[in-house]
Structure formats: C-alpha cells, structure tokens
Design a protein around this motif. Structure first.
Motif, short mmCIF file in Angstrom:
data_model
loop_
_atom_site.label_atom_id
_atom_site.label_comp_id
_atom_site.label_asym_id
_atom_site.label_seq_id
_atom_site.Cartn_x
_atom_site.Cartn_y
_atom_site.Cartn_z
N SER A 25 0.82 -1.22 0.00
CA SER A 25 0.00 0.00 0.00
C SER A 25 0.85 1.26 0.00
CB SER A 25 -0.91 0.02 1.23
OG SER A 25 -1.78 -1.06 1.23
N PHE A 26 1.99 1.22 0.67
CA PHE A 26 2.82 2.41 0.80
C PHE A 26 3.87 2.56 -0.29
CE2 PHE A 26 1.02 2.42 5.02
CZ PHE A 26 0.86 3.77 5.26
N LEU A 27 4.24 1.46 -0.93
CA LEU A 27 5.27 1.55 -1.97
C LEU A 27 4.65 2.02 -3.28
CD1 LEU A 27 7.24 -1.73 -1.26
CD2 LEU A 27 7.92 0.60 -0.72
N HIS A 28 5.45 2.67 -4.07
CA HIS A 28 5.01 3.15 -5.38
C HIS A 28 6.00 2.59 -6.41
CE1 HIS A 28 2.66 5.71 -7.95
NE2 HIS A 28 3.77 6.20 -8.49
N ILE A 29 5.73 1.35 -6.84
CA ILE A 29 6.62 0.63 -7.75
C ILE A 29 5.87 0.35 -9.04
CG2 ILE A 29 7.99 -1.47 -8.09
CD1 ILE A 29 8.12 -1.77 -5.06
N PRO A 30 6.46 0.61 -10.18
CA PRO A 30 5.80 0.26 -11.45
C PRO A 30 5.62 -1.25 -11.57
CG PRO A 30 7.70 1.68 -11.83
CD PRO A 30 7.73 1.29 -10.40
N ALA A 31 4.54 -1.67 -12.21
CA ALA A 31 4.27 -3.10 -12.38
C ALA A 31 5.38 -3.79 -13.16
CB ALA A 31 2.93 -3.28 -13.09
N LEU A 32 6.03 -3.07 -14.04
CA LEU A 32 7.13 -3.62 -14.82
C LEU A 32 8.25 -4.13 -13.91
CD1 LEU A 32 7.96 -4.00 -17.78
CD2 LEU A 32 9.12 -1.81 -17.64
N ILE A 33 8.39 -3.53 -12.76
CA ILE A 33 9.41 -3.96 -11.79
C ILE A 33 8.81 -4.91 -10.75
CG2 ILE A 33 10.96 -3.14 -9.97
CD1 ILE A 33 11.24 -0.56 -11.67
N ALA A 34 7.56 -4.68 -10.38
CA ALA A 34 6.93 -5.45 -9.31
C ALA A 34 6.74 -6.92 -9.68
CB ALA A 34 5.59 -4.84 -8.94
N PHE A 35 6.35 -7.22 -10.90
CA PHE A 35 6.09 -8.61 -11.28
C PHE A 35 7.36 -9.46 -11.24
CE2 PHE A 35 2.13 -6.82 -13.16
CZ PHE A 35 1.25 -7.54 -12.37
N PRO A 36 8.49 -9.01 -11.78
CA PRO A 36 9.71 -9.81 -11.62
C PRO A 36 10.15 -9.92 -10.16
CG PRO A 36 9.98 -8.24 -13.41
CD PRO A 36 8.70 -7.90 -12.72
N LEU A 37 9.93 -8.89 -9.36
CA LEU A 37 10.25 -8.94 -7.95
C LEU A 37 9.44 -10.02 -7.25
CD1 LEU A 37 11.59 -7.81 -5.35
CD2 LEU A 37 9.67 -6.20 -5.24
N ILE A 38 8.16 -10.07 -7.53
CA ILE A 38 7.30 -11.09 -6.94
C ILE A 38 7.70 -12.48 -7.42
CG2 ILE A 38 4.93 -11.99 -6.95
CD1 ILE A 38 5.48 -9.80 -4.91
N ALA A 39 8.07 -12.61 -8.67
CA ALA A 39 8.52 -13.92 -9.18
C ALA A 39 9.77 -14.37 -8.42
CB ALA A 39 8.81 -13.84 -10.67
N SER A 40 10.66 -13.46 -8.14
CA SER A 40 11.86 -13.79 -7.37
C SER A 40 11.50 -14.19 -5.95
CB SER A 40 12.83 -12.61 -7.33
OG SER A 40 13.27 -12.29 -8.61
N LEU A 41 10.56 -13.49 -5.35
CA LEU A 41 10.13 -13.84 -4.00
C LEU A 41 9.45 -15.21 -3.96
CD1 LEU A 41 8.81 -10.40 -2.69
CD2 LEU A 41 10.89 -11.60 -1.99
N LEU A 42 8.64 -15.50 -4.97
CA LEU A 42 8.00 -16.82 -5.04
C LEU A 42 9.04 -17.92 -5.20
CD1 LEU A 42 4.86 -16.07 -7.23
CD2 LEU A 42 4.86 -16.85 -4.85
N ASN A 43 10.04 -17.68 -6.01
CA ASN A 43 11.12 -18.66 -6.18
C ASN A 43 11.93 -18.84 -4.90
OD1 ASN A 43 10.48 -19.22 -8.83
ND2 ASN A 43 11.86 -17.67 -9.64
N ALA A 44 11.97 -17.81 -4.06
CA ALA A 44 12.71 -17.88 -2.80
C ALA A 44 11.90 -18.50 -1.68
CB ALA A 44 13.20 -16.50 -2.41
N GLY A 45 10.62 -18.80 -1.92
CA GLY A 45 9.82 -19.47 -0.91
C GLY A 45 8.63 -18.71 -0.38
#
Length: 106
Positions: free
Chosen positions: A30-50
């Motif tokens: 809610s507080f972060l302002h990240i473009p989706a272009l960056i957020a989706f790969p970030l989430i993919a990395s987090l999912l791969n990390a567990g």
C-alpha cells in the motif's frame, strides 16, 4: 534479493507465515510506489525464494489498488471520506480477500 537470503524470505513470508505476514506485506504494498514492470519480476523472485501465493497476491493487489502515495491527490479531488473509503476501506479489504482466495485456489 541480493541482500536477503532465500531462507529468510521463506521464514518471513513462506509456508509458516500466517495472516499477520499477509497483512504486513499488504501494508508494504500500500505504501510503496513501484511500477508493475518492476513489481512482477520482484514477486517472481520472492515466489522462487519461498514466499507464498497469498503474500505475493497481497503485495501485487495492494500495490496496484491501494495508493497511499496518491492519497492526498485523491482527497483533494474526491473528498476525504470518499478517498479514504475507496483507498483504505474497500480496496484494502478486497486485496486481502483476493490474496486469501488465491492461496486457496492455487
């Protein structure tokens, strides 16, 4: 991802995490302002990390639906009551419901 080992990601937002961790990630989204272009790969990395699907869904949905950064503009244009209801009330609750449903479905 270079600063946080996958074991810690799994510990904080992994399988043993509960609804409190989903809420914590939702507040961060809610507080972060990240473009989706960056957020989706970030989430993919987090999912791969567990990370769990619920925490990933909570982060993405609050990132796109709830905007604490843009709240002053919304208050100016829509009024305080409507902006807070839309932003913090309805959108945040729906984002949490989506996260829980995604965890149940996937």
């Amino acid at each position: 991802m270079g600063f946080i080992p996958p074991a810690q990601v799994s510990m904080f937002i992994g399988e043993q995490s509960g609804i409190g961790d989903v809420l914590l990630v939702a507040v961060m989204g809610s507080f972060l302002h990240i473009p989706a272009l960056i957020a989706f790969p970030l989430i993919a990395s987090l999912l791969n990390a567990g990370a769990t699907v619920a925490t990933a869904a909570a982060f993405i949905t609050t990132l796109t639906m709830v905007g604490m950064v843009t709240l002053p503009l919304e208050i100016r244009e829509m009024g305080r009551k409507m902006a807070l209801l839309r932003n913090n009330g309805i959108s945040f609750c729906i984002a949490i419901m989506i996260a829980v449903l995604m965890e149940l479905i996937l």
